[in-house]
Design an enzyme around this catalytic site. Structure first.
Site, PDB file in Angstrom:
ATOM      1  N   ASP A  96       0.863  -1.179   0.000  1.00 42.44           N
ATOM      2  CA  ASP A  96       0.000   0.000   0.000  1.00 42.44           C
ATOM      3  C   ASP A  96       0.903   1.235   0.000  1.00 42.44           C
ATOM      4  O   ASP A  96       1.534   1.547   1.014  1.00 42.44           O
ATOM      5  CB  ASP A  96      -0.914   0.002   1.220  1.00 42.44           C
ATOM      6  CG  ASP A  96      -2.020  -1.043   1.128  1.00 42.44           C
ATOM      7  OD1 ASP A  96      -1.919  -1.949   0.278  1.00 42.44           O
ATOM      8  OD2 ASP A  96      -2.987  -0.957   1.910  1.00 42.44           O
ATOM      9  N   LYS A 157      -6.510   3.062  -3.372  1.00 42.17           N
ATOM     10  CA  LYS A 157      -6.904   3.062  -1.963  1.00 42.17           C
ATOM     11  C   LYS A 157      -7.253   4.484  -1.566  1.00 42.17           C
ATOM     12  O   LYS A 157      -6.523   5.424  -1.880  1.00 42.17           O
ATOM     13  CB  LYS A 157      -5.764   2.514  -1.101  1.00 42.17           C
ATOM     14  CG  LYS A 157      -6.037   2.511   0.402  1.00 42.17           C
ATOM     15  CD  LYS A 157      -4.891   1.850   1.150  1.00 42.17           C
ATOM     16  CE  LYS A 157      -5.030   2.006   2.655  1.00 42.17           C
ATOM     17  NZ  LYS A 157      -3.927   1.351   3.395  1.00 42.17           N
ATOM     18  N   LYS A 185      -9.864   0.033  -2.727  1.00 40.59           N
ATOM     19  CA  LYS A 185      -9.769  -0.247  -1.297  1.00 40.59           C
ATOM     20  C   LYS A 185     -10.217   0.975  -0.518  1.00 40.59           C
ATOM     21  O   LYS A 185      -9.628   2.050  -0.634  1.00 40.59           O
ATOM     22  CB  LYS A 185      -8.339  -0.624  -0.901  1.00 40.59           C
ATOM     23  CG  LYS A 185      -8.173  -0.868   0.605  1.00 40.59           C
ATOM     24  CD  LYS A 185      -6.782  -1.369   0.943  1.00 40.59           C
ATOM     25  CE  LYS A 185      -6.578  -1.473   2.448  1.00 40.59           C
ATOM     26  NZ  LYS A 185      -5.246  -1.996   2.809  1.00 40.59           N
TER      27      LYS A 185
END
Length: 226
Positions: A96, A157, A185
């Site tokens: 991430d 994300k 996400k």
């Protein structure tokens, strides 16, 4: 399941996050055990605990996810790449990565693209690019999303959780932008089952939360869900 919602098994959506500064090795083992027991998608930890998590989860279904350039995204490109490569060497299969927000906002989109592309190409792993949507205009969200997808991101994300949480509106916007070319996400502030389901129905394909166990308990005890 919460009243008024379709029957969705939320467990496989959850990246079980342990991203507090005070996280301990004992908690890492606990989070890994929970991720395995409840069939979560991954356990998401700081790089310092990747090797421990990878050893614990070896041969098990949950992935080992870590954060790169977290939480500000303001480290240099070379440092982010080194951090990502070391994490993969230690057993991470999902990364991430926080984008460089300063470069994005100043219009230096080439630098943003290069940074993400290098990590995607050189690690060969799942890369979730953190946009930090609460700090961006809708126009900037689209620019950032397009850059990330072009650079090879696997997911977009929404947030680190350090500057506010995921919103249904942002997930819907990203879904419209991505047209399901990459995953989405939603992360930050997800504390209730209803929140989680609203985000999934809006288009989220992963949920980043430290409250995964609470969500499972709410799922299994619907009479207690408000």
């Amino acid at each position: 399941m919460a009243a008024g919602y379709p029957n969705i098994d939320i467990a496989p959506f959850i990246d079980h996050a342990l991203l507090t500064p005070t996280a301990t090795p004992e908690q890492v083992d606990q989070w890994c055990e929970q991720a395995d027991r409840y069939n979560f998608a991954s356990v998401c930890l700081y790089p310092t605990y990747v090797k421990q998590a990878a050893e614990f989860l070896h041969g098990k279904k949950p992935k080992v996810c870590t954060v790169i350039g977290f939480p500000t995204g303001a480290t240099t490109r070379s440092v982010k790449l080194y951090e990502a490569l070391e994490a993969v060497e230690n057993g991470a299969t999902e990364l991430d990565v926080v984008i460089n927000l300063g470069c994005l906002k100043s219009g230096n989109t080439e630098a943003v693209h290069r940074e993400i592309a290098e990590i995607c190409e050189e690690t060969g792993q799942v890369v979730k690019v953190i946009l930090e949507t609460n700090l961006l205009t809708d126009a900037e969200k689209k620019i950032a999303a397009d850059i990330a997808m072009d650079a090879g991101a696997t997911f977009l994300k929404t947030n680190t959780g350090w500057n506010g949480g995921a919103t249904v509106a942002d997930v819907k916007l990203l879904k419209d932008i991505t047209r399901e070319r990459v995953g989405i996400k939603a992360s930050g502030g997800i504390r209730t089952l209803n929140q989680a389901l609203d985000l999934i129905l809006a288009g989220a394909t992963r949920l980043g939360t430290s409250r995964g166990i609470d969500l499972i308990h709410q799922r299994d005890n619907p009479e207690k869900v408000e």
